[in-house]
Design an enzyme around this catalytic site. Structure first.
Site, PDB file in Angstrom:
ATOM      1  N   HIS A  49       0.857  -1.191   0.000  1.00 57.57           N
ATOM      2  CA  HIS A  49       0.000   0.000   0.000  1.00 57.57           C
ATOM      3  C   HIS A  49       0.888   1.234   0.000  1.00 57.57           C
ATOM      4  O   HIS A  49       1.914   1.275   0.693  1.00 57.57           O
ATOM      5  CB  HIS A  49      -0.883  -0.010   1.252  1.00 57.57           C
ATOM      6  CG  HIS A  49      -1.691   1.228   1.456  1.00 57.57           C
ATOM      7  ND1 HIS A  49      -2.704   1.599   0.603  1.00 57.57           N
ATOM      8  CD2 HIS A  49      -1.647   2.182   2.425  1.00 57.57           C
ATOM      9  CE1 HIS A  49      -3.258   2.724   1.023  1.00 57.57           C
ATOM     10  NE2 HIS A  49      -2.629   3.099   2.126  1.00 57.57           N
ATOM     11  N   ASN A  50       0.501   2.256  -0.776  1.00 61.76           N
ATOM     12  CA  ASN A  50       1.314   3.483  -0.852  1.00 61.76           C
ATOM     13  C   ASN A  50       2.786   3.131  -1.056  1.00 61.76           C
ATOM     14  O   ASN A  50       3.679   3.609  -0.350  1.00 61.76           O
ATOM     15  CB  ASN A  50       1.154   4.322   0.422  1.00 61.76           C
ATOM     16  CG  ASN A  50      -0.203   4.980   0.526  1.00 61.76           C
ATOM     17  OD1 ASN A  50      -0.990   4.980  -0.422  1.00 61.76           O
ATOM     18  ND2 ASN A  50      -0.515   5.531   1.683  1.00 61.76           N
ATOM     19  N   GLU A  90       1.296  -0.171  -5.558  1.00 57.71           N
ATOM     20  CA  GLU A  90       0.296   0.878  -5.773  1.00 57.71           C
ATOM     21  C   GLU A  90       0.937   2.128  -6.366  1.00 57.71           C
ATOM     22  O   GLU A  90       2.040   2.525  -5.975  1.00 57.71           O
ATOM     23  CB  GLU A  90      -0.390   1.230  -4.449  1.00 57.71           C
ATOM     24  CG  GLU A  90      -1.515   2.244  -4.616  1.00 57.71           C
ATOM     25  CD  GLU A  90      -2.251   2.540  -3.332  1.00 57.71           C
ATOM     26  OE1 GLU A  90      -3.412   2.961  -3.412  1.00 57.71           O
ATOM     27  OE2 GLU A  90      -1.666   2.362  -2.251  1.00 57.71           O
ATOM     28  N   ASP A 149      -0.307   6.028  -6.923  1.00 55.82           N
ATOM     29  CA  ASP A 149      -1.283   7.109  -6.770  1.00 55.82           C
ATOM     30  C   ASP A 149      -0.944   8.189  -7.792  1.00 55.82           C
ATOM     31  O   ASP A 149       0.031   8.923  -7.628  1.00 55.82           O
ATOM     32  CB  ASP A 149      -1.228   7.698  -5.355  1.00 55.82           C
ATOM     33  CG  ASP A 149      -1.896   6.787  -4.341  1.00 55.82           C
ATOM     34  OD1 ASP A 149      -2.364   5.719  -4.732  1.00 55.82           O
ATOM     35  OD2 ASP A 149      -1.932   7.153  -3.153  1.00 55.82           O
ATOM     36  N   HIS A 205       1.149  11.107  -2.354  1.00 54.47           N
ATOM     37  CA  HIS A 205      -0.070  10.955  -1.564  1.00 54.47           C
ATOM     38  C   HIS A 205      -0.809  12.292  -1.614  1.00 54.47           C
ATOM     39  O   HIS A 205      -0.414  13.260  -0.961  1.00 54.47           O
ATOM     40  CB  HIS A 205       0.263  10.575  -0.119  1.00 54.47           C
ATOM     41  CG  HIS A 205      -0.893   9.988   0.621  1.00 54.47           C
ATOM     42  ND1 HIS A 205      -1.496   8.802   0.241  1.00 54.47           N
ATOM     43  CD2 HIS A 205      -1.585  10.415   1.700  1.00 54.47           C
ATOM     44  CE1 HIS A 205      -2.477   8.526   1.063  1.00 54.47           C
ATOM     45  NE2 HIS A 205      -2.569   9.492   1.948  1.00 54.47           N
ATOM     46  N   GLU A 210      -4.335   4.137  -8.651  1.00 50.87           N
ATOM     47  CA  GLU A 210      -5.343   5.016  -8.072  1.00 50.87           C
ATOM     48  C   GLU A 210      -5.259   6.312  -8.869  1.00 50.87           C
ATOM     49  O   GLU A 210      -4.347   7.119  -8.690  1.00 50.87           O
ATOM     50  CB  GLU A 210      -5.070   5.255  -6.585  1.00 50.87           C
ATOM     51  CG  GLU A 210      -6.180   6.048  -5.933  1.00 50.87           C
ATOM     52  CD  GLU A 210      -5.980   6.185  -4.428  1.00 50.87           C
ATOM     53  OE1 GLU A 210      -6.299   7.273  -3.917  1.00 50.87           O
ATOM     54  OE2 GLU A 210      -5.510   5.230  -3.792  1.00 50.87           O
TER      55      GLU A 210
END
Length: 780
Positions: free
Chosen positions: A346-347, A376, A378, A391, A425
Site C-alpha cells: 500500500h502506498n 500501488e 497514486d 499521496h 489510483e
C-alpha cells in the site's frame, strides 16, 4: 559393529604434532601471530573465506576515498575501508560519532548496483560518469549509499569485492559466522600486548552480552591459565573461549545417541533423524550428512560424526526450523490467480509516513526485493504534461509516473518471475491518462498484458505460471458499471472518496467521470469495482473484477458474511488496504484478511512491526516468489469454511524452548548493558487459534541463556497458522524491548531439535543469534 568405532575415534583425536581439531564452535583467532610478525587478528576470518589473496579484497582493506552523493550540491569525499574481519566496512564521518555508527555490515547489504542505477544517482550523479558510480542498497529502512570512485577500475573493485564477500558470507556455515567474536577479542585487549588479563576478559564478556558472576568467571579464567601468570595468551585464550562457547544441551543430545565412544556412526545418526521426524530418511542420507558437515577428515573417511560435525549440522539450514524443501518454489503454480495469497504493498512509493514522508522509486525497488507482487501508484496531474505520483493533498514529495514504470521494468522480476500487478489510483484528467497509457506501453513493451491470453470473457483468471514475466494493470475499465447517481465508479479508495472535503470531492467527481480509452484498454484481468453485497447462493463468476476494501469494511464482511466472503474470494480477487486514518502509515494485522481468502492484503512495507513480520513469514516459503497457494478450504467454490467457526481442535503444537545463543546487545554504547531475555511464541491464525505464551526471563545473560520450558497450543485451522518466535529484553518498569524474531507457516515448521535464526525489526539477519528449541506437531 563393522567400524570398531572406539579405535577409530582414538585415531580421530588430536595428536600433539597435529593441528588442533575445530572446537565446538569457531576456534578464536589467536592474539599471538603464528609467524612472529605484526598481529592481524581479523585476517583469519578472511582466510576462512578464501579471500586473503583476492586483489579486490586487498584493495578494500587498504581503503578508498570515495565521493558520497546526497544531492545536487552535496558531494563529500570520505574514506571507506574494509575491516579485517571481512564482515564490516568502516567509513569516515565529518562529525565523529559513536564507533558503532562508523561501520556498516556486509550482511546488511541488499544489493550493489553499478552505474546510475538508483534514484539518487540518476538525479544527482550527472557530474560523474556511470562507470565510476555504484550504489550500496541496504536491507530495512537504511538509506542507499550512492558513491563515485576516482576511476572506473576502483568502482569495479568495490562492486566485485562486495559481491565476493556477500557470496562467501551466504555460503558460510554457522561455525564461520561466529567470527564476529574475533573483533571483540582484539578490542578487549586494551593494552594490545597479545595477552588477556582477568579485567580484559571481563570486558570481553560484557562485549558479547554476558554478565558472568566474578567468582565463576575467575575460576574459569584460572582453569585456563596454565602458565599461572594471571594472563591468558595463545592456546589459553582459545581454551577459554572453547569453554565459554560450550553447548551442554547439544552434548547431552549427542551422547544420548553416540554412547560411550562419543562419536556417531551413520546408523546412529539415522536413528536420530528418524526420532526428529524426518520423512523418508535413509542410511545413504545419513552418510551424506556426515560428508557434508563433519569437520574431521579421519572421522569423515570412516563415516563417523563427531560432536563438532553434529553441531555444524544442527546449525545449518538443514537443521533449522524452516523446511529447506519449502525455500524453493514447491507449490502448484498452475491454478487461477484468486487461488493464491499475493504479496501486496500500500502506498508503495512512500519511504515514511503518508503525511510528510519522502516519495521515492527506491521504495518500489525495496518492495520488489521483499517479494512484493502488487504495488500501488497514486497518479495525479503533474506539470509539463507529465503525471506524478504522491499521496494527494499532503506534504509528501512527488516522483514522476514515468520513472516508476521504468523502475518496474528494471526491478520487478529480479527476485520472482511471477506476474506483477500495478494498482492504479487514478486522479488524472483524460490527457495525462493517455500519457500514462503511452508510458506503460512504450516502457514495459511486451511484458505488459494488453489483451486476454485466450477467451475474451474467461471463466477464470490465468495462472501465475501462464503470466510469468508479465505486468497487469488494475484500474477502471470502459464500459464500467455505474453507481446509483449514474457516474462511473472511481478506483480511488473508498474511504477517501466518502470522507473528502466537499470542494475537493466535487473536483474528484468531475475527473472520475472521465476515463481515457487508452488507459482503459490496458485493464484486462483486473477491473476495479466496488463490492456492494455478497450473495449466499452461487452467482455467475466475474473473475476479472477486483474489489478494493478498507480494513474496516473487510472486517465487517468477515464478521457478518464469513462463508459468503470466503466463497467470493475463491473466484475473484479482493484487495484490502489500511484505513486512511493511519496517518503514521501504521499497519493492520493481515492474518484476519488471509483467514477469509483475501488475496491482495496491502500493507505499508516501509513500516516495520509485527504486521510486516507476519507478511514476511507468510511469503517466506515457495521461493519467496510472492505467491502462496491458499489452503484447499479457501479455494473450493462451494466451501463451507468460516474463519469465525473453524470447528474443533485438530492439531497440537508443543514447543520446548531450550536455549539461545549470542543474542545482540541492545545498547552497544553502554558496556554494562546486558539483556534479560525471555521468549514468546505467538500463534496467528483464525481467532480461535490466536494465542501467545512466554517463558520466564533469564537475568543478565544474552550470550547463552537457558530456559527448558514447554509451551503448548491447540489448533483448529492449522493450515492457516503462522508461528512467530519473539525474543525480548525483560523490563520491570517499562515495556520490554524487542531483541529479535522469526515467523514462518506451521506447515513449513520442521519437528525435532531445531535452531531458529533470528531477524531484526527490519528483517535483517542477526546472525549468529539463534534460539534452540524442540518442536512436536501432533495431528488428529
Amino acid at each position: 559393529m563393522p567400524w570398531r568405532k572406539r579405535g577409530l575415534w582414538r585415531a580421530c583425536r588430536r595428536r600433539p604434532e597435529e593441528p588442533p581439531l575445530p572446537a565446538q564452535v569457531a576456534t578464536p583467532v589467536a592474539l599471538v601471530p603464528p609467524d612472529g610478525g605484526s598481529r592481524r587478528p581479523g585476517l583469519r576470518a578472511l582466510k576462512k573465506m578464501g579471500l586473503t589473496e583476492d586483489e579486490d579484497v586487498r584493495a578494500m582493506l587498504r581503503g578508498s576515498r570515495l565521493c558520497k552523493i546526497r544531492s545536487r550540491t552535496w558531494h563529500k569525499e570520505r574514506l571507506y575501508r574494509l575491516q579485517e574481519d571481512g564482515l564490516s566496512v568502516w567509513f569516515q564521518r565529518r562529525i565523529p560519532r559513536a564507533p558503532s555508527q562508523h561501520i556498516f555490515f556486509v550482511q546488511h547489504i541488499e544489493a550493489v548496483r553499478e552505474g546510475h542505477q538508483s534514484e539518487g544517482l540518476r538525479r544527482f550523479g550527472g557530474a560523474f560518469p556511470p562507470a565510476r558510480c555504484l550504489t550500496i542498497a541496504f536491507k530495512g529502512r537504511r538509506k542507499n549509499l550512492d558513491l563515485a570512485a576516482a576511476t572506473a577500475e576502483e568502482a569495479q573493485c568495490w562492486v566485485r569485492g562486495l559481491a565476493k564477500l556477500r557470496a562467501r558470507l551466504d555460503a558460510m556455515s554457522q561455525r564461520d559466522a561466529h567470527t564476529w567474536i574475533h573483533a571483540y577479542l582484539h578490542r578487549a585487549d586494551s593494552d594490545q600486548d597479545s595477552k588477556m588479563s582477568f579485567k580484559e576478559i571481563k570486558n570481553l564478556l560484557r562485549m558479547v552480552n554476558v554478565d558472568m558472576n566474578d567468582m565463576y568467571a575467575y575460576r574459569l579464567f584460572k582453569e585456563c591459565d596454565h602458565s599461572n601468570n594471571e594472563r591468558l595468551e595463545g592456546a589459553e585464550i582459545e581454551e577459554f573461549l572453547r569453554r565459554l562457547l560450550k553447548r551442554p544441551e547439544l552434548e547431552e543430545i549427542f551422547h544420548r545417541y553416540s554412547g560411550e565412544d562419543r562419536v556417531l556412526s551413520a546408523p546412529e545418526l539415522l536413528e536420530f533423524l528418524e526420532d526428529q521426524g524426518e520423512d523418508g530418511v535413509t542410511l545413504a542420507h545419513a552418510q551424506k550428512l556426515i560428508h557434508t558437515y563433519e569437520l574431521n577428515e579421519t572421522a569423515k573417511q570412516h563415516e563417523l560424526m563427531t560432536l563438532d560435525g553434529f553441531m555444524m549440522y544442527l546449525l545449518s539450514p538443514e537443521g533449522a526450523a524452516l523446511d529447506p524443501a519449502h525455500t524453493c518454489v514447491f507449490q502448484d503454480m498452475d491454478q487461477p490467480l484468486p487461488h493464491y495469497f499475493i504479496s501486496s504493498s500500500h502506498n508503495t512509493y512512500l519511504t515514511d509516513s503518508q503525511i510528510g514522508g519522502l516519495s521515492s522509486t527506491e521504495a518500489y525497488v525495496r518492495a520488489f526485493a521483499q517479494g512484493c507482487r502488487c504495488v500501488e501508484l497514486d497518479c495525479w496531474e503533474g506539470p509539463g504534461g507529465e503525471p506524478i505520483i504522491y499521496h494527494g493533498h499532503t506534504l509528501t514529495s512527488k516522483i514522476l509516473f514515468r520513472d516508476v514504470v521504468q523502475t518496474v521494468r528494471d526491478h520487478a522480476f529480479t527476485l520472482s518471475p511471477y506476474p506483477v500487478i500495478l494498482s492504479l489510483e487514478n486522479h488524472c484528467g483524460l490527457e495525462q491518462q493517455a500519457v500514462m497509457a503511452r508510458h506503460l506501453r512504450t516502457i514495459l513493451g511486451d511484458a505488459l498484458v494488453t489483451e486476454a491470453l485466450g477467451a475474451q470473457t474467461p471463466e477464470e483468471l490465468p495462472s501465475p505460471e501462464q503470466l510469468k514475466g508479465r505486468v497487469l494493470v488494475k484500474g477502471k475499465k470502459l464500459p464500467a458499471a455505474r453507481s446509483e447517481d449514474g457516474r462511473i465508479l472511481s478506483d480511488q479508495e473508498e474511504e477517501e472518496e466518502e470522507e473528502e472535503e466537499e470542494a475537493e470531492a466535487a473536483e474528484q467527481r468531475r475527473r472520475a467521470k472521465q476515463i481515457s480509452p487508452e488507459l482503459s484498454a490496458l485493464v484486462v484481468y483486473c477491473c476495479a469495482t466496488r463490492l456492494r453485497t455478497l450473495h449466499p447462493n452461487p452467482v455467475p463468476p466475474q473473475p476479472c473484477q477486483v474489489s478494493s476494501l478498507n480494513e474496516r469494511k473487510a472486517k465487517k464482511l468477515i464478521r457478518e458474511a464469513g462463508n459468503s466472503f470466503v466463497r467470493h474470494n475463491a473466484r475473484q480477487l479482493t484487495r484490502v488496504y489500511p484505513l486512511g486514518l493511519r496517518m503514521n502509515s501504521a499497519n493492520y494485522s493481515p492474518q484476519e484478511m488471509w483467514n477469509s481468502g483475501c488475496q491482495l492484503v496491502a500493507l505499508n512495507f516501509q513500516t516495520p512491526g509485527y504486521e510486516m513480520d507476519l507478511n514476511a513469514g507468510r511469503f517466506l516459503v515457495n521461493g519467496q516468489c510472492g505467491y502462496i497457494l491458499k489452503p484447499a478450504c479457501l479455494r473450493q467454490p462451494d466451501t463451507t469454511f468460516d474463519p469465525e467457526c473453524p470447528g474443533p481442535p485438530r492439531t497440537t503444537l508443543t514447543i520446548q524452548v531450550l536455549t539461545a545463543q549470542q543474542l545482540p546487545k541492545l545498547n552497544t554504547e553502554k558496556p554494562n548493558s546486558i539483556v534479560d531475555p525471555l521468549v514468546r511464541v505467538e500463534i496467528h491464525g483464525v481467532p480461535a487459534d490466536c494465542a501467545r505464551k512466554e517463558t520466564n526471563y533469564v537475568l543478565n545473560n544474552g550470550f547463552n541463556p537457558r530456559w527448558g520450558q514447554t509451551l503448548q497450543f491447540q489448533l483448529r485451522a492449522p493450515e492457516l497458522v503462522l508461528v512467530r518466535f519473539v525474543v525480548e529484553d525483560y523490563d520491570t518498569t517499562s515495556p520490554n524491548d524487542f531483541v529479535g524474531q522469526f515467523t514462518l507457516p506451521l506447515n513449513s515448521l520442521k519437528q525435532g531439535y531445531r535452531h531458529i535464526h533470528l531477524l531484526s525489526k527490519d528483517g535483517a539477519s542477526l546472525s549468529p543469534a539463534t534460539l534452540f528449541v524442540h518442536i512436536r506437531v501432533q495431528r488428529f
